[in-house]
Design a protein around this motif. Structure first.
Motif, mmCIF file in Angstrom:
data_model
loop_
_atom_site.group_PDB
_atom_site.id
_atom_site.type_symbol
_atom_site.label_atom_id
_atom_site.label_comp_id
_atom_site.label_asym_id
_atom_site.label_seq_id
_atom_site.Cartn_x
_atom_site.Cartn_y
_atom_site.Cartn_z
ATOM 1 N N TRP A 1 0.823 -1.205 0.000
ATOM 2 C CA TRP A 1 0.000 0.000 0.000
ATOM 3 C C TRP A 1 0.862 1.263 0.000
ATOM 4 O O TRP A 1 0.536 2.241 -0.664
ATOM 5 N N TYR B 1 -0.539 5.001 -1.356
ATOM 6 C CA TYR B 1 -1.660 5.200 -0.442
ATOM 7 C C TYR B 1 -1.169 5.907 0.823
ATOM 8 O O TYR B 1 -0.053 5.677 1.286
ATOM 9 N N ALA C 1 -5.640 2.469 4.797
ATOM 10 C CA ALA C 1 -4.907 3.368 3.909
ATOM 11 C C ALA C 1 -5.894 3.960 2.907
ATOM 12 O O ALA C 1 -6.943 3.371 2.638
ATOM 13 N N THR C 2 -5.546 5.118 2.376
ATOM 14 C CA THR C 2 -6.418 5.808 1.435
ATOM 15 C C THR C 2 -5.660 6.136 0.153
ATOM 16 O O THR C 2 -4.580 6.729 0.206
ATOM 17 N N ALA C 3 -6.226 5.746 -0.983
ATOM 18 C CA ALA C 3 -5.637 6.032 -2.294
ATOM 19 C C ALA C 3 -5.951 7.477 -2.688
ATOM 20 O O ALA C 3 -6.823 8.121 -2.088
ATOM 21 N N SER C 4 -5.274 7.975 -3.691
ATOM 22 C CA SER C 4 -5.455 9.363 -4.116
ATOM 23 C C SER C 4 -6.876 9.645 -4.615
ATOM 24 O O SER C 4 -7.345 10.777 -4.561
#
Length: 196
Positions: free
Chosen positions: A113, A118, A132-135
């Motif tokens: 990740w 992320y 986690a956070t993606a764009s």
């Protein structure tokens, strides 16, 4: 002077309600409604994220896929649908991962990740779990539950008037029955590497 004070409170409340209504209807996908991802595209996105995550784990582990699900977002003041939904899916690890190998599995997912760009959230040592956070706003979550149950989920918000529930045609895998009659998420496959 008193008359002015009486009018300040309603104006503040109206401003807060207006701002909340706008914020509640915004989506992580920018642009006009026709440019935003729909539910079908969202399912493809979360499935691709989950596929990539499991491909990054070596040696490969087995998993079962839960249904793709819609959660309609509601306006906090009116309790009506605001035209946005969350689309999510969870995969349950079937491979029994020993306590000795759990840190290695977590490290593999975390590293993948991070390499994908992320933004990693805080690790919760209970469980453990982390997200986690993606764009593009897609959120992924790794979690260890009771009895060695490990799951990885992904979710993303999109503009849609769909109602909450499982998505037809995206039911996922069939799970064995647990003693309580519900689905059994417990790992049931031994692996010469991960189960040692």
């Amino acid at each position: 002077m008193k008359a002015m004070r009486r009018w300040k409170f309603p104006r503040v409340v109206a401003s807060v309600m207006l701002a909340s209504g706008c914020l509640g209807g915004c989506s992580v996908f920018g642009g006009d409604d026709h440019e935003r991802a729909n539910v079908k595209q969202a399912v493809k996105r979360i499935d691709a994220v989950l596929d990539d995550t499991f491909k990054a784990i070596r040696p490969r582990i087995k998993w079962r896929e839960g249904p793709a699900h819609i959660s309609a977002h509601r306006n906090s003041f009116t309790n009506t649908a605001n035209g946005e939904v969350g689309v999510d899916r969870k995969r349950y690890v079937r491979t029994k991962v020993s306590k000795a190998k759990l840190a290695e599995l977590i490290k593999a997912v975390y590293k993948h990740w991070s390499a994908a760009g992320y933004e990693i959230g805080e690790m919760n040592p209970r469980g453990p779990s982390f997200s986690a956070t993606a764009s593009d706003g897609c959120v992924v979550h790794f979690s260890v539950g009771g009895y060695g149950n490990i799951s990885v989920s992904a979710s993303v918000d999109v503009s849609s008037d769909a109602v909450s529930g499982d998505i037809w045609g995206e039911e996922g895998d069939k799970f064995p029955k647990a003693p309580n009659g519900g689905p059994d998420y417990a790992p049931d496959v031994r692996d010469p590497y991960w189960s040692k």
